[in-house]
Design a protein around this motif. Structure first.
Motif: not given
Length: 321
Positions: A72, A96, A199
């Motif tokens: 993340w 995140q 991510q």
């Protein structure tokens, strides 16, 4: 805030001598803070680095992963104002932050995005200037209005409240430069920069986190640990992050596609995670590639096929011992 207009691009080539003291506003970076009695234990169960062993005078890289071990965020962790702070690209924070807060309701910890101003200090006189702000001598120092964190031999991060940040910028005898120069130094140091687009695309070892001291293989369980451990002990990771260099005829878009030579053909290699273009067109970047790729494999920009790029040596070893 008119003072924000003082940070201008610094036109230069790779070989040019830079000002001895430079300041930049790290507007595309952010900080997530964790404060509360359970901040240490909660964070320990969420990230790859060893929070319990982190000395107050030091910082460490770390990663926050999903259950499959995909990243993340990669951050720099340090003690900050009676808690902890995670320094990471601002674009990665939204997702995140939501993930790291999922189970916080069961712990005494407050997790939020900080509204602090982030300044980058760069140059040969960076240490000397930081010494005027604090009597402490560690790599993480409490200063008026916030915290100073050493990034490398000639760079510091300042996490400050707005009033102190403005006063420092206005009083410092420093050259104010655009934050793109900070990105140049991150690339040259091969420090991973995980923006929102990257991510959950890579495991930590594909971003060289083991080589940067950002993974503890001795701490207890954390989210994604099984995948991270298998990558080390069973050798399942087949990718790594590399510095690449070439020429760009004009400014590149973010996440520009690279291709690699396969015999007489070209195949997609990956997207630039970050890049920096000097005023003569020389450009450097970071990209995740197969870790068994020959070092002399030719690369090129997908939209500028006439420009051949090359893999550059890393400033550290990829061994995780």
């Amino acid at each position: 805030m008119d003072w924000l207009n003082d940070f201008a691009p610094l036109s230069h080539q790779a070989s040019d001598t830079l000002p001895e003291l430079m300041l930049t506003h790290l507007n595309s970076w952010g900080v997530v803070t964790l404060i509360g009695d359970d901040a240490k234990s909660y964070l320990q169960g969420q990230v790859t680095c060893d929070v319990v062993q982190l000395d107050a005078s030091e910082s460490t890289f770390g990663a926050h992963c999903d259950a499959k071990g995909k990243v993340w965020s990669i951050f720099r962790l340090f003690h900050h104002q009676n808690g902890y702070a995670l320094f990471e690209p601002k674009s990665s924070i939204e997702k995140q932050l939501a993930e790291i807060k999922k189970y916080a309701i069961f712990s005494k910890v407050t997790i939020e995005q900080s509204d602090s101003i982030l300044l980058g200090v760069m140059g040969e006189k960076a240490d000397q200037w930081i010494d005027t702000l604090s009597e402490q001598q560690g790599n993480v120092r409490a200063i008026e209005g916030g915290t100073a964190v050493r990034i490398d031999a000639q760079r510091w991060l300042l996490v400050l409240n707005q009033n102190v940040a403005v006063a420092l910028v206005e009083s410092a005898q420093a050259t104010c430069v655009a934050e793109s120069l900070w990105c140049r130094f991150d690339i040259e140091a091969a420090l991973p920069i995980v923006e929102q687009e990257e991510q959950t695309q890579h495991i930590p070892q594909a971003l060289n986190l083991q080589a940067l001291g950002g993974i503890s293989f001795k701490k207890g369980c954390y989210t994604g640990q099984e995948t991270v451990a298998r990558a080390k002990y069973r050798g399942i990771n087949k990718r790594a992050m590399y510095i690449v260099k070439g020429h760009a005829a004009n400014a590149l878009e973010e996440h520009t596609e690279l291709e690699r030579a396969v015999g007489e053909n070209w195949r997609s290699a990956g997207k630039l995670m970050a890049h920096y273009r000097f005023n003569d067109g020389e450009t450097i970047g970071l990209v995740v590639l197969p870790n068994n790729l020959e070092a002399d494999t030719p690369l090129r920009l997908a939209h500028q096929p006439e420009s051949i790029w090359a893999i550059q040596p890393l400033p550290y070893s990829l061994d995780d011992e």
